[in-house]
Design a protein around this motif. Sequence first.
Motif, mmCIF file in Angstrom:
data_model
loop_
_atom_site.group_PDB
_atom_site.id
_atom_site.type_symbol
_atom_site.label_atom_id
_atom_site.label_comp_id
_atom_site.label_asym_id
_atom_site.label_seq_id
_atom_site.Cartn_x
_atom_site.Cartn_y
_atom_site.Cartn_z
ATOM 1 N N ARG A 46 12.661 10.942 -0.812
ATOM 2 C CA ARG A 46 13.079 9.545 -0.894
ATOM 3 C C ARG A 46 11.859 8.619 -0.903
ATOM 4 O O ARG A 46 10.908 8.809 -0.164
ATOM 5 C CB ARG A 46 13.991 9.243 0.290
ATOM 6 N N ASN A 47 11.885 7.627 -1.763
ATOM 7 C CA ASN A 47 10.840 6.596 -1.870
ATOM 8 C C ASN A 47 9.495 7.118 -2.374
ATOM 9 O O ASN A 47 8.467 6.479 -2.191
ATOM 10 C CB ASN A 47 10.638 5.881 -0.527
ATOM 11 N N LYS A 48 9.488 8.273 -2.999
ATOM 12 C CA LYS A 48 8.241 8.825 -3.533
ATOM 13 C C LYS A 48 7.692 7.949 -4.663
ATOM 14 O O LYS A 48 8.386 7.064 -5.165
ATOM 15 C CB LYS A 48 8.482 10.238 -4.069
ATOM 16 N N ASP A 191 13.983 13.561 3.011
ATOM 17 C CA ASP A 191 12.692 13.015 3.418
ATOM 18 C C ASP A 191 11.587 14.056 3.553
ATOM 19 O O ASP A 191 10.444 13.704 3.871
ATOM 20 C CB ASP A 191 12.832 12.279 4.762
ATOM 21 N N ASN A 216 5.462 17.069 0.742
ATOM 22 C CA ASN A 216 5.923 15.693 0.537
ATOM 23 C C ASN A 216 6.806 15.290 1.718
ATOM 24 O O ASN A 216 7.760 15.995 2.059
ATOM 25 C CB ASN A 216 6.733 15.567 -0.756
ATOM 26 N N THR A 218 8.491 11.714 3.870
ATOM 27 C CA THR A 218 8.714 10.281 4.058
ATOM 28 C C THR A 218 8.974 10.007 5.537
ATOM 29 O O THR A 218 9.790 10.686 6.158
ATOM 30 C CB THR A 218 9.900 9.791 3.216
ATOM 31 N N ASN A 221 11.111 5.300 6.352
ATOM 32 C CA ASN A 221 11.431 4.597 5.108
ATOM 33 C C ASN A 221 10.210 4.174 4.298
ATOM 34 O O ASN A 221 10.121 4.432 3.104
ATOM 35 C CB ASN A 221 12.310 3.369 5.371
ATOM 36 N N GLY A 224 4.721 7.572 3.899
ATOM 37 C CA GLY A 224 4.891 8.936 3.439
ATOM 38 C C GLY A 224 3.587 9.620 3.097
ATOM 39 O O GLY A 224 2.517 8.995 3.072
ATOM 40 N N GLU A 226 2.151 12.461 0.093
ATOM 41 C CA GLU A 226 2.372 13.232 -1.123
ATOM 42 C C GLU A 226 1.129 14.069 -1.361
ATOM 43 O O GLU A 226 0.032 13.529 -1.507
ATOM 44 C CB GLU A 226 2.635 12.306 -2.314
ATOM 45 N N ARG A 236 1.207 7.205 1.543
ATOM 46 C CA ARG A 236 2.006 6.257 0.748
ATOM 47 C C ARG A 236 2.624 5.181 1.637
ATOM 48 O O ARG A 236 3.088 5.457 2.753
ATOM 49 C CB ARG A 236 3.127 7.015 0.032
ATOM 50 N N ASN A 238 5.511 2.041 0.972
ATOM 51 C CA ASN A 238 6.431 1.348 0.072
ATOM 52 C C ASN A 238 6.614 -0.089 0.564
ATOM 53 O O ASN A 238 7.286 -0.332 1.574
ATOM 54 C CB ASN A 238 7.779 2.066 0.034
#
Length: 341
Positions: A46-48, A191, A216, A218, A221, A224, A226, A236, A238
Amino acid sequence: MKYIFVFISLLITETLCAQLRPDLFPEDIGTPGGQIVRCYCKPGVRNKSRSKGLQITYSTIGSGTFEDEESGVEPPFSKYSNWGKFEYDLKGPVLNKESFKVLLGYKFAGERLSFDQVGDNYPETFRRIGKKTLKSSNISAIITKPLNERQYLAFRFRYTANGTYSGIMNFDQRYAIYKAMGVFGVKRNEDFEWGVGFSFSKSFRRTNYLPFVVFNKTFLNNWGIEAAFPGYVYGRYNLGAKSIFLMGTEYASSSYRLDVPLDDGTSLDYALNHSELLFLLRWEQQIVPWVWGNLRVGYQMNFSTDFETKAANTTNFMVDPTNSPFFEIGVFISPPADLFK
């Protein structure tokens, strides 16, 4: 996030000792696992960062100097004012069933150097690089096969032509690089996923085998990780559904077949390889629905650039490009995540 900084610190420690490529990184590994798990496929968290169907980019590392790297190259060195690269990458699904997906892709990239000064050592070779575009074109197939609700297999097969040939594709074996990659992935939930893989490449230089690990995750929310070790690792954030920031490190390597015509009618024949470690910030921003912009800035640590002889009249040598900041800008098409479920 602490694992990212530990990994980067280990890489810095090793590369500060020498600009020679560390044994951890063979040539031409690219970013193993990266495109397998991010192309309209069920794998992913999710949210990648966004999947890319069509991508166009341009990057530059600015000016620099090819200094000596244990080859006896003496001043004055060859100096370039710009080292630019452009890339066109297209991928699309040809079979999109829930239990089996196939994507086909075509990619064309070119590197071009502009020289301010050509040194006294190997002048014909550097002049040739300044006049010709180092081309890389490939065709690929990506296959994903879910095994059950949590496990999947993914494969990528690629034929690449790298060198100073004419046109946008070439099937002459002197330029050929064959690559295959496979991943067994486990998606624990939306996630978190991990996987183990193995890549193989056979080129006009040598044959390489490389295991790698995909990770990977998350968090909360907005945050994250990767990663596909040892190719790349990103943290990461978002900012929202339309704005994604990443920070991390990435290894890149390219090989080209290079011919250098001489005045006497003969030619020198090289296999040229350059490798680098990138420390970067990356920003993906939606411009309009389906269309995103991509910006990458950072610092490029160059390993030795190797000119390996492929003919009796050609001499091996290595040079060391100076490290430099880099900049990349691009635009890509990214359909909504639920379009190809």
